[in-house]
Design a protein around this motif. Structure first.
Motif, PDB file in Angstrom:
ATOM      1  N   ARG A 153       0.830  -1.207   0.000  1.00  0.00           N
ATOM      2  CA  ARG A 153       0.000   0.000   0.000  1.00  0.00           C
ATOM      3  C   ARG A 153       0.867   1.262   0.000  1.00  0.00           C
ATOM      4  O   ARG A 153       0.531   2.254  -0.654  1.00  0.00           O
ATOM      5  N   ASP A 156       2.014   1.742  -3.451  1.00  0.00           N
ATOM      6  CA  ASP A 156       0.951   2.283  -4.309  1.00  0.00           C
ATOM      7  C   ASP A 156       0.819   3.794  -4.125  1.00  0.00           C
ATOM      8  O   ASP A 156       0.676   4.545  -5.110  1.00  0.00           O
ATOM      9  N   THR A 159       3.655   5.496  -5.774  1.00  0.00           N
ATOM     10  CA  THR A 159       3.461   5.530  -7.233  1.00  0.00           C
ATOM     11  C   THR A 159       2.551   6.684  -7.628  1.00  0.00           C
ATOM     12  O   THR A 159       2.833   7.420  -8.586  1.00  0.00           O
TER      13      THR A 159
END
Length: 323
Positions: A153, A156, A159
């Protein structure tokens, strides 16, 4: 927002809103990463405590080292405390059922190890050794899955955070293209037309600028004022030409009057002399005065012929005829 000023202000407001939204999103991403990193560190502490507990568990089961049992119980107490602290995070990630299963496994594992510390159970570790290993593996695997999922997570969110500058660049380029198109179509092109028309006006062409605008923006109003100015200049130019024509005609007329006045005065003086001295004049003298009158009349006739030739727009064409 029909005016160029209004459109530029609108674009500026959109840019400010976008920058504020992007800043808020970036701040949220950083805050989320910081929060998840903190929770991830707690998960790592939880996993490390479990691994330490399992290490002392193995020492106890293989070597019957009760000091290792005490260390195991200490780390299991730390695991239980951390589990309660991270209850909401674990529930949010894996759900209530998964957390209950993990918590029950930790408590069962802890209870079995505590039971080994009782004097009456000191001789029975082998009976529950397999169950201890199973529960320890369940707790360790679950914590490791928690840590891996939390790291995923965080990755993510990183990103998304890393993609924000590219999104900002794309929207900035789009807004730049819109502003460039607005300036080019609404400002630069009309100014180029105005520059061309200014050159035509300098050459005497007062044709108005043909511009397809809504008539409400500043450039349309400027071009309308420029066309009105060109019309006024054309009107004033015609008036100036007429004034110059009248002045030229006056100067020309004065010159003609002067040229014609000289032979007429000469004719008048000669005729007056002839009238007054007619009886006293000899025939040669009278003839001379009459010739003078004829010469002056010829001179006046020459002036008139020159004026007629000057006023003709076309020269006469002579053609041979068969008579």
């Amino acid at each position: 927002m029909q005016t160029i000023r209004g459109r530029i202000i609108a674009i500026f407001i959109v840019c400010m809103i976008f920058i504020c939204a992007l800043s808020a999103l970036y701040w949220w991403s950083v805050a989320t990463i910081r929060s998840r990193l903190h929770v991830s560190e707690q998960f790592e502490d939880l996993l490390n405590d479990i691994l330490e507990a399992r290490r002392y568990e193995k020492n106890f089961l293989f070597l019957r080292d009760y000091d290792s049992l005490k260390e195991n119980i200490y780390y299991l107490n730390q695991v239980d405390k951390l589990t309660q602290q991270l209850a909401q995070d674990i529930t949010r990630l894996f759900g209530k059922n998964a957390f209950k299963y993990f918590d029950d496994s930790v408590k069962n594992y802890q209870n079995i190890m505590l039971s080994f510390a009782q004097p009456e159970n000191r001789s029975s570790p082998d009976e529950k050794g397999e169950e201890v290993r199973r529960l320890g593996k369940i707790v360790a695997d679950f914590t490791n899955d928690l840590l891996m999922y939390k790291r995923k997570r965080i990755h993510d969110v990183l990103t998304v955070t890393l993609s924000l500058p590219f999104g900002f660049l794309g929207v900035s380029l789009l807004l730049l293209m819109v502003v460039t198109h607005l300036i080019s179509s609404k400002v630069l092109q009309p100014l180029a037309l105005m520059r061309q028309t200014t050159g035509k006006i300098a050459a005497g062409d007062f044709s108005p600028i043909e511009y397809e605008g809504n008539g409400e923006d500043e450039i349309s109003q400027l071009l309308a004022a420029f066309n009105r100015m060109a019309g006024e200049l054309e009107s004033r130019q015609e008036q100036l030409v007429q004034s110059r024509k009248i002045a030229a005609i006056g100067t020309f007329t004065a010159g003609i009057a002067h040229e014609l006045n000289n032979p007429i005065n000469n004719i008048y003086l000669t005729a007056e002399t002839l009238l007054e001295e007619y009886e006293d004049l000899s025939p040669p003298e009278g003839k001379e005065l009459v010739l003078d009158v004829l010469n002056q009349a010829e001179r006046a006739s020459e002036i008139v012929r020159n004026l007629l030739d000057f006023s003709r727009s076309e020269r006469p064409a002579y053609t041979a005829l068969n008579i």
